[in-house]
Each structure stands twice: as C-alpha cells, then as structure tokens.
Design an enzyme around this catalytic site. Structure first.
Site, mmCIF file in Angstrom:
data_model
loop_
_atom_site.group_PDB
_atom_site.id
_atom_site.type_symbol
_atom_site.label_atom_id
_atom_site.label_comp_id
_atom_site.label_asym_id
_atom_site.label_seq_id
_atom_site.Cartn_x
_atom_site.Cartn_y
_atom_site.Cartn_z
ATOM 1 N N ARG A 163 1.402 -2.605 5.158
ATOM 2 C CA ARG A 163 2.399 -3.546 5.682
ATOM 3 C C ARG A 163 2.151 -3.926 7.140
ATOM 4 N NH1 ARG A 163 8.057 -0.973 4.162
ATOM 5 N NH2 ARG A 163 6.827 0.927 3.811
ATOM 6 N N THR B 33 2.464 12.974 -0.751
ATOM 7 C CA THR B 33 2.633 13.945 0.333
ATOM 8 C C THR B 33 2.395 15.378 -0.127
ATOM 9 O OG1 THR B 33 5.004 13.890 -0.147
ATOM 10 C CG2 THR B 33 4.204 12.483 1.644
ATOM 11 N N ASN C 199 16.254 11.488 3.743
ATOM 12 C CA ASN C 199 15.213 12.462 4.022
ATOM 13 C C ASN C 199 14.247 11.879 5.046
ATOM 14 O OD1 ASN C 199 13.211 14.443 3.902
ATOM 15 N ND2 ASN C 199 12.235 13.503 2.119
#
Length: 482
Positions: free
Chosen positions: A19, A85, A176
């Site tokens: 992006r 992750t 989160n």
C-alpha cells in the site's frame, strides 16, 4: 518491583508494504530523520534486551544493509516465505533456538510506540504472571485490526482478525496492537501448533493466545494509554500522520527543556537533533540529521539545517546549511547557502546571497554579500567585498585559495586559484587576482579606464540616453560660461 530484562525483542519487518506503492521497503521509509524500523528499535533498545532480533523478508538485502549500518547490535533472521506473523516467530525460534525468559514481539512499522509503553507491558506481564500479555488499545475506529474478545469477567478469550470476525465481534472497539510479551518457553511450544484454518491461510500469532489459554495458562492484556501509539504505517497517509505526531512530541520535549519554538505548526525537527536551552527556533524552520544548536542561538525564519553545528548565540536567518559549522556569535543570512565543509569562526559573518563550500572562514571575518567562496581558507579579521568569486575549478580539478588575516578583498574580485592573498594585503575593486599578493601589498589587476567623449550622442542619436547627455552637456557649458 524490578522489571526483568527481556530475553529478546523480536521485530517483525518482513512484509512488502504494497500500500506504500514504493520501490523503498516499507520499514525503510523515513520519519523525522530515521527509518520506521529504527524508531521501533530505539524504543526496544531502551529495555536493554539480551537479544534484539529483526525478521526480514521482502527486499531483505536492502533492509539488512540498512541495519548493518544503523543497528549493528541487531541479529537478522530471514523469513523467506511470508506466511503470517506466527510463521515469522516460528522462523526465529527455529533459527536461534528456544528463548528462556520474556520475549517481546513487535513490528517495524509502528514508529510511535514509546519505550515507556513497552516497559509498562513487560511490567504487567511479569507482575500478573501471564503466559502472554497483549498490548491493546481502545480506538475510535478499529477497522482493519484484530479484536480483543473478553469473557464476562474481563479475561482475554481470544483475538479475532477482522476477516474472520462476526458482526458482533467487529463492533468491539478494543483492538490488538500486534505487540505481545510471551513466556519464551511456552511460546516455543505453542507456536509450533498454530494452524492455517483462516481466511488468509496463514499462521497467525494471535492463535498462540488461544492455544495457551486452552492449555490452562494465564492470558492477559495491557491497554495502552494513547491508542495513537499502536497505529501502524501502511500507506503514505498514515506515514504523514505519524510524522506529524512524532514531530509534535519532539517539539514538546525541546520546549519543555528550555527551547523557544515560535510556531510549532511550521517547524520540523528530526529525532537526532540536539538543541540547548534558550535557543530560539523561528517559523518555517527545519532541522535535520545530526544538527546541533547551541544555547541562545536563533535559527530562522525559513531556514533548513542538515548535519550542521551552530554555536552559542549565533544567528541563522533564511539560510540553507548542509554539513556546516557555525561558530559562537556568528551571523548567517539572510538568503545564504552553506554547503558541506563550511566552517565559520566565532563572530564571523556570511551575509546575503553568499554561497560557501569547503571553506574555512576565520574568527571575525566577513563575507557580507553576493559572493561565492569555494575551496578556500580565510584568516581572522578579514573582509571579502561584494560580488566576489573564488574561482576554484579549472574544468578538471579544484584548487585552493588562501586569504590571510586582516586582509581586504575588494568588491567584484575574481580570485583565480591556486592563489594566496597575504596577511594585511588589499586587492582593488574589479581585480582579477591570478598571482600571489604579498603581505601588506595592494594588488590592482584591471584595465585602465578610457572615456570616449561624445560617443552616445554620435552613435545613439535619437535615444533617451543621447537626449539626457545633450541636456547635461548643455547645462555644463552654461555653468562654465557663468
């Protein structure tokens, strides 16, 4: 209670950052004089971890080269296939082995996260005896973030990614941050059991929380005091927002330390800049890199300084300075350009429309206006007249000019290097100096003036100049007859 030193901080920096729409890896984009990843490493380094680990992947050669120069204390681990992750952390543990102690996991694109917030997370993790503690934040708009799902007692049940969340879960405002404090031994076991049964088909680190909870371990959370800290940078809009927030912090810190910043909205200061108390920063000023400003100095308005040292009580106005040294009580500008290698001595002056490069200008010497000084040494107490050029380039090589102490270089001089003007010497206005001038001598290097009487009236007849000359000559003739 003393806070345990983390056994490791793992910074995840392997993503492509599509992006950003850039050839530059996302974590290397600059923010207040440092790359995004360097801001995160600075905050993590404040915790004095035993190991500081960065996971690299996309454009890893460029990221590794940057880290080798800016952060030689960092160990890099390559995530050759970016599969989430959880996979990134598992890759680290497979590379370095099980880590015994607190393991902090964070990201290379969260430059606003403070050392203090990381320390509070570690304190909460140790104090509550958690297997994992997640850093959370309550945000006005949690779109795009994983949601913190708690039970009726407030305990953390799980983290649900937005793509996998129900409408009710998406309505939760607690998000989160992606930053966790883990028990290293429990992390090593749980991360191996993370599956890929989700919308992205990736190994989510968030699943480790559910695994640990199902194993009967305590899962906790620490809510950041300012949700802005945990916002990541994923595009140029977020980069601009982060730059504004970080710059405001930097300005506040300087003002609280005794620096006057006249207009914070138009002032930009890099994280590595040092400013002593009682300095004044005027509007439309930018201070970059390793710039330092001494006590009582005044910078601006409309000045940009990069890697420049400014002495006490010096004044720099409407100037661009790069790699320069400006002595105490010296004056620069307005509209001056100091290029790398410029050294201006105490009480020296570089004035309006002056450009300097690789030039040492001694104490009390002045270059007031309309002059170029390149590859030169000027002694103390000397004056360079207006519209002078230190002619340093012969088309192939650069050459040096030396002007001694208390010398006077006349206006509109060309000093053709290599050449030396001795102590106490003078040069006449309009001279082209090609030979050394002995101490105390006057150098005159210009053609004799010759006046051709009547030229304008003969050769420019009918012009306004010719008419003005005719009237003046007539007036002189009439005055002479009287």
């Amino acid at each position: 209670m003393s806070v345990p030193r983390p056994a490791a901080v793992i910074v995840l920096a392997a993503g492509e950052g599509t992006r950003m729409k850039s050839r530059t890896p996302k974590v290397l984009h600059e923010l207040c004089g440092r790359a995004l990843v360097d801001h995160m490493l600075g905050a993590a380094r404040g915790l004095r971890p035993e190991r500081l680990i960065v996971v690299v992947g996309h454009a890893r050669e460029r990221v590794e080269a940057h880290l080798a120069e800016s952060a030689p204390d960092v160990l890099t681990v390559v995530q050759s296939r970016q599969n989430g992750t959880g996979h990134a952390v598992r890759t680290v543990l497979e590379a370095v082995g099980t880590i015994n102690g607190t393991v902090l996991v964070t990201y290379g694109d969260t430059p606003l996260l403070r050392e203090e917030t990381l320390r509070e997370l570690v304190e909460r993790h140790a104090g509550d005896g958690n297997a994992v503690t997640v850093l959370t934040a309550v945000v006005p708009d949690p779109t795009g973030y994983g949601r913190i799902i708690r039970d009726s007692t407030g305990a953390v049940l799980e983290i649900v990614e937005e793509k996998d969340a129900t409408p009710e879960q998406r309505a939760v405002a607690e998000m989160n941050s992606g930053v966790y404090a883990f028990d290293g031994l429990l992390l090593a076991d749980a991360v191996k059991r993370v599956g890929v049964a989700n919308a992205q088909g990736e190994e989510y680190l968030t699943d480790v929380l559910s695994i640990l909870r199902e194993d009967g371990h305590r899962v906790g959370a620490h809510i950041a005091a300012d949700y802005v800290e945990v916002e990541g940078v994923n595009d140029r809009v977020q980069l601009s927002f982060a730059r504004r927030v970080l710059n405001d912090r930097i300005l506040r810190d300087h003002m609280r330390a005794g620096v006057t910043i006249v207009d914070p909205s138009s002032t930009w200061i890099d994280a590595g800049v040092v400013i002593e108390p009682d300095a004044v920063i005027h509007p439309d000023t930018q201070l970059h890199g390793a710039t330092s400003v001494g006590a009582g100095a005044a910078i601006g308005p409309a000045s940009t300084l990069t890697d420049t040292v400014v002495g006490e009580d010096a004044v720099v106005r409407n100037a661009v300075c790069e790699g320069a040294e400006i002595g105490a009580q010296a004056s620069v500008g307005p509209y001056a350009y100091l290029r790398p290698g410029t050294r201006l001595g105490r009480k020296g002056k570089i004035g309006t429309y002056v450009e300097t490069k690789n030039a040492s200008i001694g104490e009390g010497s002045k270059v007031p206006h309309l002059t170029y000084v390149g590859d030169a040494t000027i002694g103390s107490g000397s004056n360079i007249g207006a519209a002078c050029v230190f002619v340093n380039y012969d088309g192939v090589e650069k050459h040096h000019t030396v002007v001694g102490d208390h010398a006077r270089v006349g206006s509109d001089n060309m000093l053709v290097a290599p050449v030396r003007v001795g102590d106490g010497a003078y040069t006449a206005a309009g001279s082209v100096i090609t030979n050394d001038v002995p101490p105390g001598a006057m150098a005159v290097a210009r053609g004799r003036q010759r006046n051709i009487e009547g030229w304008v009236t003969r050769r420019r007849a009918g012009t306004s100049s010719a008419e003005a000359a005719r009237l003046a000559l007539a007036a002189q003739e009439e005055a002479g007859q009287e």
